[in-house]
Design a protein around this motif. Structure first.
Motif, PDB file in Angstrom:
ATOM      1  N   ALA A   1       3.127   7.509 -36.806  1.00  0.00           N
ATOM      2  CA  ALA A   1       2.730   6.129 -36.484  1.00  0.00           C
ATOM      3  C   ALA A   1       1.364   6.157 -35.806  1.00  0.00           C
ATOM      4  N   TYR A   2       0.534   5.197 -36.140  1.00  0.00           N
ATOM      5  CA  TYR A   2      -0.759   5.000 -35.495  1.00  0.00           C
ATOM      6  C   TYR A   2      -0.666   3.703 -34.708  1.00  0.00           C
ATOM      7  N   VAL A   3      -0.869   3.787 -33.393  1.00  0.00           N
ATOM      8  CA  VAL A   3      -0.735   2.636 -32.511  1.00  0.00           C
ATOM      9  C   VAL A   3      -2.061   2.446 -31.783  1.00  0.00           C
ATOM     10  N   PRO A   4      -2.634   1.242 -31.794  1.00  0.00           N
ATOM     11  CA  PRO A   4      -3.941   1.081 -31.149  1.00  0.00           C
ATOM     12  C   PRO A   4      -3.891   1.215 -29.632  1.00  0.00           C
ATOM     13  N   PHE A   5      -4.982   1.745 -29.091  1.00  0.00           N
ATOM     14  CA  PHE A   5      -5.175   1.740 -27.640  1.00  0.00           C
ATOM     15  C   PHE A   5      -5.630   0.347 -27.230  1.00  0.00           C
ATOM     16  N   ASP A   6      -5.164  -0.108 -26.069  1.00  0.00           N
ATOM     17  CA  ASP A   6      -5.643  -1.367 -25.499  1.00  0.00           C
ATOM     18  C   ASP A   6      -6.982  -1.205 -24.800  1.00  0.00           C
ATOM     19  N   ASP A   7      -7.235   0.009 -24.276  1.00  0.00           N
ATOM     20  CA  ASP A   7      -8.326   0.153 -23.322  1.00  0.00           C
ATOM     21  C   ASP A   7      -9.262   1.334 -23.565  1.00  0.00           C
ATOM     22  N   ALA A   8      -9.137   2.037 -24.664  1.00  0.00           N
ATOM     23  CA  ALA A   8     -10.004   3.199 -24.904  1.00  0.00           C
ATOM     24  C   ALA A   8     -11.346   2.753 -25.475  1.00  0.00           C
ATOM     25  N   PRO A   9     -12.426   3.367 -25.033  1.00  0.00           N
ATOM     26  CA  PRO A   9     -13.727   3.028 -25.618  1.00  0.00           C
ATOM     27  C   PRO A   9     -13.767   3.512 -27.069  1.00  0.00           C
ATOM     28  N   PRO A  10     -14.590   2.883 -27.900  1.00  0.00           N
ATOM     29  CA  PRO A  10     -14.664   3.320 -29.294  1.00  0.00           C
ATOM     30  C   PRO A  10     -15.291   4.708 -29.412  1.00  0.00           C
ATOM     31  N   LEU A  11     -14.987   5.379 -30.510  1.00  0.00           N
ATOM     32  CA  LEU A  11     -15.645   6.641 -30.834  1.00  0.00           C
ATOM     33  C   LEU A  11     -17.005   6.312 -31.432  1.00  0.00           C
ATOM     34  N   GLU A  12     -18.010   6.987 -30.979  1.00  0.00           N
ATOM     35  CA  GLU A  12     -19.367   6.791 -31.501  1.00  0.00           C
ATOM     36  C   GLU A  12     -19.720   7.970 -32.392  1.00  0.00           C
ATOM     37  N   TYR A  13     -20.285   7.691 -33.541  1.00  0.00           N
ATOM     38  CA  TYR A  13     -20.642   8.737 -34.492  1.00  0.00           C
ATOM     39  C   TYR A  13     -22.141   8.888 -34.611  1.00  0.00           C
ATOM     40  N   GLY A  14     -22.554  10.093 -34.869  1.00  0.00           N
ATOM     41  CA  GLY A  14     -23.959  10.384 -35.126  1.00  0.00           C
ATOM     42  C   GLY A  14     -24.074  11.813 -35.603  1.00  0.00           C
ATOM     43  N   LEU A  15     -25.205  12.154 -36.149  1.00  0.00           N
ATOM     44  CA  LEU A  15     -25.457  13.521 -36.588  1.00  0.00           C
ATOM     45  C   LEU A  15     -25.866  14.365 -35.390  1.00  0.00           C
ATOM     46  N   VAL A  16     -25.281  15.546 -35.288  1.00  0.00           N
ATOM     47  CA  VAL A  16     -25.613  16.475 -34.211  1.00  0.00           C
ATOM     48  C   VAL A  16     -25.648  17.865 -34.825  1.00  0.00           C
ATOM     49  N   TRP A  17     -26.645  18.645 -34.429  1.00  0.00           N
ATOM     50  CA  TRP A  17     -26.725  20.018 -34.917  1.00  0.00           C
ATOM     51  C   TRP A  17     -27.355  20.890 -33.855  1.00  0.00           C
ATOM     52  N   GLN A  18     -27.069  22.183 -33.949  1.00  0.00           N
ATOM     53  CA  GLN A  18     -27.609  23.113 -32.961  1.00  0.00           C
ATOM     54  C   GLN A  18     -29.110  23.243 -33.162  1.00  0.00           C
ATOM     55  N   ALA A  19     -29.839  23.183 -32.067  1.00  0.00           N
ATOM     56  CA  ALA A  19     -31.296  23.284 -32.144  1.00  0.00           C
ATOM     57  C   ALA A  19     -31.722  24.611 -32.755  1.00  0.00           C
ATOM     58  N   ALA A  20     -30.977  25.664 -32.498  1.00  0.00           N
ATOM     59  CA  ALA A  20     -31.330  26.976 -33.047  1.00  0.00           C
ATOM     60  C   ALA A  20     -31.219  27.003 -34.566  1.00  0.00           C
ATOM     61  N   ALA A  21     -30.440  26.086 -35.138  1.00  0.00           N
ATOM     62  CA  ALA A  21     -30.271  26.034 -36.588  1.00  0.00           C
ATOM     63  C   ALA A  21     -31.145  24.957 -37.221  1.00  0.00           C
ATOM     64  N   ASP A  22     -32.022  24.358 -36.455  1.00  0.00           N
ATOM     65  CA  ASP A  22     -32.863  23.267 -36.940  1.00  0.00           C
ATOM     66  C   ASP A  22     -33.811  23.758 -38.038  1.00  0.00           C
ATOM     67  N   THR A  23     -33.845  23.044 -39.147  1.00  0.00           N
ATOM     68  CA  THR A  23     -34.761  23.361 -40.244  1.00  0.00           C
ATOM     69  C   THR A  23     -35.396  22.066 -40.728  1.00  0.00           C
TER      70      THR A  23
END
Length: 158
Positions: free
Chosen positions: A108-130
């Motif tokens: 079952a999936y039940v909504p939270f009343d009070d949790a902040p939303p999940l925020e998405y974005g691209l993240v990568w290790q700087a050492a692997a930056d190309t």
């Protein structure tokens, strides 16, 4: 959240959080739950290359009221995690889109009343930056909006 990965963009989006629980779990009988309700249960997670600070952000160690949240088993795969939840071994906070993609008759999936939303974005290790990674991130910013790619400059030859 303290960021340890130094290249990122906020091109992405957000999603509401839904704890998933086995159908026999008390959460499954409720219309919604609060983050403080997690203190009475074991919270399961995925293992692997997830940094502790990131896991702590997604699955906090305490509730907003300061009560401890017990960490349960760590699953090696998402399918293993779903099996553990369905078997009643604990609960796992999930993103709202997972209701559609990971629906199971024993969960079952039940909504939270009070949790902040999940925020998405691209993240990568700087050492692997190309240049290719940076070009992909810039294309994502252009396609989805957001802010420009941040982080150190790409070393020559990468």
């Amino acid at each position: 959240m303290t960021r340890k990965w130094s290249s990122e963009t906020d091109a992405g989006g957000s999603d509401l959080r839904y704890p998933r629980a086995g159908r026999r779990h008390p959460f499954a009988k409720r219309p919604s739950v609060r983050v403080d309700d997690l203190a009475g249960d074991k919270v399961l997670s995925l293992s692997g290359l997830v940094p502790d600070y990131w896991l702590d952000h997604l699955l906090p160690r305490t509730t907003p009221a300061g009560r401890p949240i017990e960490r349960g088993e760590r699953a090696a795969t998402r399918q293993e995690l779903l099996a553990l939840v369905g078997a009643g071994r604990g609960v796992h906070p999930a993103a709202a889109h997972e209701v559609r993609y990971y629906a199971r008759p024993n969960i079952a999936y039940v909504p939270f009343d009070d949790a902040p939303p999940l925020e998405y974005g691209l993240v990568w290790q700087a050492a692997a930056d190309t240049y290719r990674i940076r070009a992909f991130a810039e294309a994502a910013v252009e396609a989805y909006g957001g802010t420009a790619v941040r982080g150190p400059s790409v070393p020559e030859g990468r």
